[in-house]
Design a protein around this motif. Structure first.
Motif, PDB file in Angstrom:
ATOM      1  N   LYS A  12     -19.770 -10.592  -2.633  1.00 25.28           N
ATOM      2  CA  LYS A  12     -18.914  -9.682  -3.419  1.00 25.28           C
ATOM      3  C   LYS A  12     -19.782  -8.693  -4.202  1.00 25.28           C
ATOM      4  O   LYS A  12     -19.474  -7.500  -4.290  1.00 25.28           O
ATOM      5  CB  LYS A  12     -18.011 -10.489  -4.368  1.00 25.28           C
ATOM      6  CG  LYS A  12     -16.930 -11.262  -3.630  1.00 25.28           C
ATOM      7  CD  LYS A  12     -15.993 -12.032  -4.545  1.00 25.28           C
ATOM      8  CE  LYS A  12     -16.558 -13.352  -4.983  1.00 25.28           C
ATOM      9  NZ  LYS A  12     -15.555 -14.241  -5.613  1.00 25.28           N
ATOM     10  N   SER A  13     -20.895  -9.183  -4.733  1.00 24.76           N
ATOM     11  CA  SER A  13     -21.799  -8.320  -5.488  1.00 24.76           C
ATOM     12  C   SER A  13     -22.360  -7.217  -4.573  1.00 24.76           C
ATOM     13  O   SER A  13     -22.402  -6.037  -4.960  1.00 24.76           O
ATOM     14  CB  SER A  13     -22.943  -9.195  -6.029  1.00 24.76           C
ATOM     15  OG  SER A  13     -23.868  -8.407  -6.714  1.00 24.76           O
ATOM     16  N   GLU A  70     -15.861 -12.306 -11.530  1.00 25.41           N
ATOM     17  CA  GLU A  70     -16.611 -12.377 -10.258  1.00 25.41           C
ATOM     18  C   GLU A  70     -15.915 -11.534  -9.187  1.00 25.41           C
ATOM     19  O   GLU A  70     -16.424 -11.385  -8.093  1.00 25.41           O
ATOM     20  CB  GLU A  70     -16.688 -13.827  -9.761  1.00 25.41           C
ATOM     21  CG  GLU A  70     -17.709 -14.660 -10.512  1.00 25.41           C
ATOM     22  CD  GLU A  70     -18.279 -15.794  -9.638  1.00 25.41           C
ATOM     23  OE1 GLU A  70     -17.966 -15.853  -8.434  1.00 25.41           O
ATOM     24  OE2 GLU A  70     -19.039 -16.592 -10.197  1.00 25.41           O
ATOM     25  N   GLY A 112     -15.558  -5.276 -10.198  1.00 26.92           N
ATOM     26  CA  GLY A 112     -16.826  -4.541 -10.270  1.00 26.92           C
ATOM     27  C   GLY A 112     -16.677  -3.242 -11.036  1.00 26.92           C
ATOM     28  O   GLY A 112     -15.628  -2.592 -10.996  1.00 26.92           O
ATOM     29  N   LEU A 128     -20.829  -6.559 -10.335  1.00 26.32           N
ATOM     30  CA  LEU A 128     -19.721  -7.442 -10.733  1.00 26.32           C
ATOM     31  C   LEU A 128     -19.809  -7.591 -12.253  1.00 26.32           C
ATOM     32  O   LEU A 128     -20.894  -7.674 -12.828  1.00 26.32           O
ATOM     33  CB  LEU A 128     -19.880  -8.823 -10.080  1.00 26.32           C
ATOM     34  CG  LEU A 128     -19.675  -8.923  -8.557  1.00 26.32           C
ATOM     35  CD1 LEU A 128     -19.922 -10.360  -8.094  1.00 26.32           C
ATOM     36  CD2 LEU A 128     -18.263  -8.471  -8.175  1.00 26.32           C
TER      37      LEU A 128
END
Lengths: 76, 76, 76, 76, 76, 76
Positions: free
Chosen positions: C17-18, E49, E52, E57
């Motif tokens: 996700k990051s 999490e 963003g 994030l």
């Protein structure tokens, strides 16, 4: 409640949109016992220049082939 | 799957939208191993009169200053 | 501005996700000159029981075949 | 390509969700001639503490009346 | 009609959500003369999490600094 | 953070949209202590031909009655 958002690539006629709203509302009434008056549905007609799939804009994917390429291919 | 919705304040050219669709699809393919054909992306170009930030419409925030104020300030 | 919503069927790790957030932000900065601080991205991880494609829930489509059918087929 | 998002107040069983996905896909195939494989549907089950209507959270609107009020009313 | 979706990074208490639903409904009644019963509002509490901003994030951006770095800095 | 999407059936004036953005931002600042600069709000004005409620398009529900029916009824 419920709220339904339907995004379509391209446009639909008023009759088509009316039929879809009736179908989807009926499904939520039949399957979940929802009150039809509480079912809200928004249909968004998205231009092929704003809708991407497979890494391309639909406008590019569905663009007619330039004549030249078409001729070159047919004479091979 | 996945489905991506991108809301932009203002407009973008077709080439810019095409490049963004390619970039975002590539990221989901590279990072998650997704099948590009299943990645759907919708880009919504929102008018500054319909996009708010910091409590104001962008149309107001970015509006050019009225001449008078500008003159008064410059002669202080 | 812009605001991006990404709906994934199933889950992704924090690192994935990051990386996606970094990729998508970079694309909007590079292609549109957006200020990265203004780019907001939400990733929604949707259970296969809540994601449908081809008229089926993914949970049904991807469910392992019941043993019996598998055995019957293999002994034909 | 159509993408459909359905937000429900409360939960639905897997069978109910499966039936809704089939119904909605069928409607888009029948009314618009869409390819069922391209129809993506996400169902979001929203807690009554996160769904508001008529200016109230559904959790408050549908909360059982405190006993006292109920007793006072019934003895009038 | 209207339908409002509010995505929050992190969580909110029930009272906070209740107050926001009342405020937003009141605004649409006052400004547009809408019928409060027709105003639907969904609040989505998104984990840091999954949210963003600025290319990161929120979970990473707001993560406490590791002790070592903190010590090294404080002893300079 | 937060991100708010408001879908309206029909249109609103710029002043109405400006007032709604101010109200909703104020609510999120007051109730949740959010930084107003981080609050993004998008207002989508949806045509009555694209907004359904109670199983009908609003365009059909609110369409003026054809003269004939109106005359027949009034002479009964």
């Amino acid at each position: 409640m419920p709220f339904v958002s339907i995004r379509l690539a391209g446009t639909a006629t008023k009759d088509q949109k009316s039929a879809i709203v009736a179908d989807v509302t009926q499904s939520l009434v039949t399957r979940l016992g929802k009150n039809p008056a509480a079912v809200q549905i928004v249909i968004e007609e998205v231009s092929p220049e704003n809708y991407g799939a497979g890494g391309q804009l639909l406008a590019d994917r569905d663009a007619p082939k330039p004549q030249e390429d078409a001729h070159a291919e047919s004479s091979q």
